[in-house]
Design a protein around this motif. Sequence first.
Motif, short mmCIF file in Angstrom:
data_model
loop_
_atom_site.label_atom_id
_atom_site.label_comp_id
_atom_site.label_asym_id
_atom_site.label_seq_id
_atom_site.Cartn_x
_atom_site.Cartn_y
_atom_site.Cartn_z
N ILE A 56 42.71 78.12 48.56
CA ILE A 56 42.87 77.48 47.25
C ILE A 56 43.23 76.01 47.40
O ILE A 56 42.62 75.14 46.76
N ALA A 57 44.23 75.70 48.22
CA ALA A 57 44.63 74.29 48.38
C ALA A 57 43.47 73.46 48.91
O ALA A 57 43.21 72.35 48.42
N GLN A 58 42.77 73.97 49.91
CA GLN A 58 41.65 73.23 50.48
C GLN A 58 40.55 73.02 49.44
O GLN A 58 39.96 71.93 49.35
N ASN A 59 40.28 74.02 48.63
CA ASN A 59 39.22 73.90 47.62
C ASN A 59 39.59 72.92 46.52
O ASN A 59 38.73 72.21 45.99
N ILE A 60 40.87 72.88 46.13
CA ILE A 60 41.30 71.91 45.13
C ILE A 60 41.10 70.49 45.66
O ILE A 60 40.58 69.60 44.95
N ILE A 61 41.48 70.26 46.91
CA ILE A 61 41.31 68.92 47.50
C ILE A 61 39.83 68.57 47.62
O ILE A 61 39.43 67.43 47.35
N LEU A 62 38.99 69.54 47.99
CA LEU A 62 37.55 69.28 48.09
C LEU A 62 36.96 68.94 46.73
O LEU A 62 36.12 68.04 46.61
N ALA A 63 37.40 69.65 45.68
CA ALA A 63 36.89 69.36 44.34
C ALA A 63 37.29 67.95 43.90
O ALA A 63 36.50 67.24 43.26
N LEU A 64 38.49 67.52 44.26
CA LEU A 64 38.92 66.16 43.94
C LEU A 64 38.13 65.13 44.72
O LEU A 64 37.71 64.09 44.18
N MET A 65 37.87 65.41 45.99
CA MET A 65 37.10 64.47 46.81
C MET A 65 35.67 64.34 46.31
O MET A 65 35.06 63.26 46.41
N GLU A 66 35.11 65.42 45.77
CA GLU A 66 33.77 65.35 45.21
C GLU A 66 33.70 64.37 44.04
O GLU A 66 32.65 63.78 43.78
#
Length: 279
Positions: free
Chosen positions: A36-46
Amino acid sequence: MNTAEMAEGQYVRAKTAVWWDIENCQVPKGFDAHVIAQNIILALMEMNYCGPVSISAYGDTSGIAPAIQHALSSTGIALNHVPAGVKDASDKKILVDMLFWALDNPAPANFMLISGDRDFSNALHGLRMRRYNILLAHPRKASVPLIQAATTTWLWTSLLTGGSPLSQGKGSQRVANAKTSGNATSSPQNQYPDPPRPAGPSHVRQSYPNPDPSWNNAIPNAATPVASNMRPLCPNAARQLCPNAIRRHRQEKLAQALPLLIFLFVGLFLVSIKDIAMF
């Protein structure tokens, strides 16, 4: 087609604080909480948000499986236990921590709220007026005023998988331009003008004696003591601020903090009124 706009320049490298109401937006059954934490950061980076990210989750952790708690904690998510039994206790805790974070992190900065509760809408609108960028992830059923406070919105089920946002928020017209243009007219140089120069040829430089006797004794051929009608300078000015400067600094800090404290008290007052009405 994704119609959400990418992060504006001033928010690209800014901090992003994620505030997760874990009771309102739960971890889906069978979902791997480690990602979850990694996916939230990836969504922000996108969306081109590349600054530091902190994630805080709030709720009654006694109702969360120990395996999920361990998965969240081990991936950098701060779990804040809020005991059950008090109505909207998690919302109040998030509001307090969120606005105190704003006091320590002036704009530009990014707030991401993971919730669908309208109790947060007043605080988010107030933060946005203070030039903070508001991001929102919510369940399918969410408060309209809350959605309108955000510049970019995700469905919670999409964010936790690193997906794309729905669209740019309805209330996306920024008020930062007016504030920025207003602040551009005042610069630190204008706050401390040079002392008035006596009449005379422009090429003649006038000396201003230092009133500290110790300085005059330490420097050969020092100027005579300052006249009584001149405003004295503070001794050791290179190492400490004058009392007036300290007082002015405190007043500026108080002026910056006062609106955020007002938003905090208004938000808590509205939540309390809601509790009384329901009772």
